[in-house]
Design a protein around this motif. Structure first.
Motif, mmCIF file in Angstrom:
data_model
loop_
_atom_site.group_PDB
_atom_site.id
_atom_site.type_symbol
_atom_site.label_atom_id
_atom_site.label_comp_id
_atom_site.label_asym_id
_atom_site.label_seq_id
_atom_site.Cartn_x
_atom_site.Cartn_y
_atom_site.Cartn_z
ATOM 1 N N PRO A 97 0.817 -1.118 -0.049
ATOM 2 C CA PRO A 97 0.029 0.241 -0.246
ATOM 3 C C PRO A 97 0.948 0.853 0.008
ATOM 4 O O PRO A 97 1.811 1.357 0.597
ATOM 5 C CB PRO A 97 -0.547 -0.778 1.441
ATOM 6 C CG PRO A 97 -0.443 -1.477 2.380
ATOM 7 C CD PRO A 97 0.536 -1.710 0.893
ATOM 8 N N VAL A 98 0.246 1.973 -1.086
ATOM 9 C CA VAL A 98 1.046 3.810 -0.773
ATOM 10 C C VAL A 98 0.429 3.994 0.791
ATOM 11 O O VAL A 98 -0.771 5.304 0.446
ATOM 12 C CB VAL A 98 0.414 4.301 -1.901
ATOM 13 C CG1 VAL A 98 1.528 5.273 -2.535
ATOM 14 C CG2 VAL A 98 1.637 2.964 -3.277
ATOM 15 N N ALA A 99 1.426 5.401 0.977
ATOM 16 C CA ALA A 99 1.359 6.218 2.325
ATOM 17 C C ALA A 99 0.543 7.040 1.607
ATOM 18 O O ALA A 99 1.817 7.880 0.514
ATOM 19 C CB ALA A 99 2.010 6.411 3.350
ATOM 20 N N GLU A 100 -0.868 7.076 1.925
ATOM 21 C CA GLU A 100 -0.866 8.554 1.839
ATOM 22 C C GLU A 100 -0.497 9.933 2.576
ATOM 23 O O GLU A 100 -0.938 9.679 3.842
ATOM 24 C CB GLU A 100 -2.513 8.749 1.660
ATOM 25 C CG GLU A 100 -3.148 7.882 0.395
ATOM 26 C CD GLU A 100 -4.614 7.816 0.732
ATOM 27 O OE1 GLU A 100 -5.187 9.151 0.270
ATOM 28 O OE2 GLU A 100 -5.275 7.374 0.267
ATOM 29 N N VAL A 101 0.076 10.905 2.086
ATOM 30 C CA VAL A 101 0.741 12.304 2.383
ATOM 31 C C VAL A 101 -0.314 12.701 2.780
ATOM 32 O O VAL A 101 -1.373 13.530 2.067
ATOM 33 C CB VAL A 101 1.936 12.590 1.781
ATOM 34 C CG1 VAL A 101 2.214 14.310 2.342
ATOM 35 C CG2 VAL A 101 2.740 12.086 1.322
#
Length: 118
Positions: A97-101
């Motif tokens: 999963p890509v961490a959302e900023v």
């Protein structure tokens, strides 16, 4: 009633994986060569980021992959082998999963509240 785009949605399928492009191409050639009977397919053309396989009755399966910031994007296409393409894509390990900023609130002069001083 069937929708005209329903078959085309099944023909081109995609996913994101943690594998590299070359690992995806290797996995595709192995996966389809190990299928039994009418669902087996073998390499006809291969490049560094794609493979075209030929199956029973001349059915073509195309698999392509490219690196993206979110992981390796893999696309598969076939007219009759759509279920096998789906199974192949499902067999690939998912991309992490890509961490959302979180977006910082913008502060514009219109949003700044000032209070009068006495």
């Amino acid at each position: 009633m069937s929708h005209p785009h329903q078959q085309s949605r099944r023909q081109l399928q995609d996913t994101l994986t943690s594998l590299s492009v070359s690992e995806v191409i290797t996995a595709a050639t192995r996966f389809f060569a190990q299928r039994s009977g009418v669902y087996a397919a073998f390499v006809e053309k291969q490049g560094p980021s794609h493979v075209v396989l030929r199956g029973q009755g001349g059915e073509e399966i195309a698999i392509g992959a490219r690196e993206t910031p979110a992981g390796t994007a893999v696309s598969g296409s076939s007219y009759l082998f759509d279920q096998q393409v789906a199974r192949f894509l499902e067999s690939l390990p998912p991309a992490p999963p890509v961490a959302e900023v979180p977006a910082l609130p913008s502060e514009s002069p219109a949003e700044t509240v000032t209070t009068p001083t006495a």
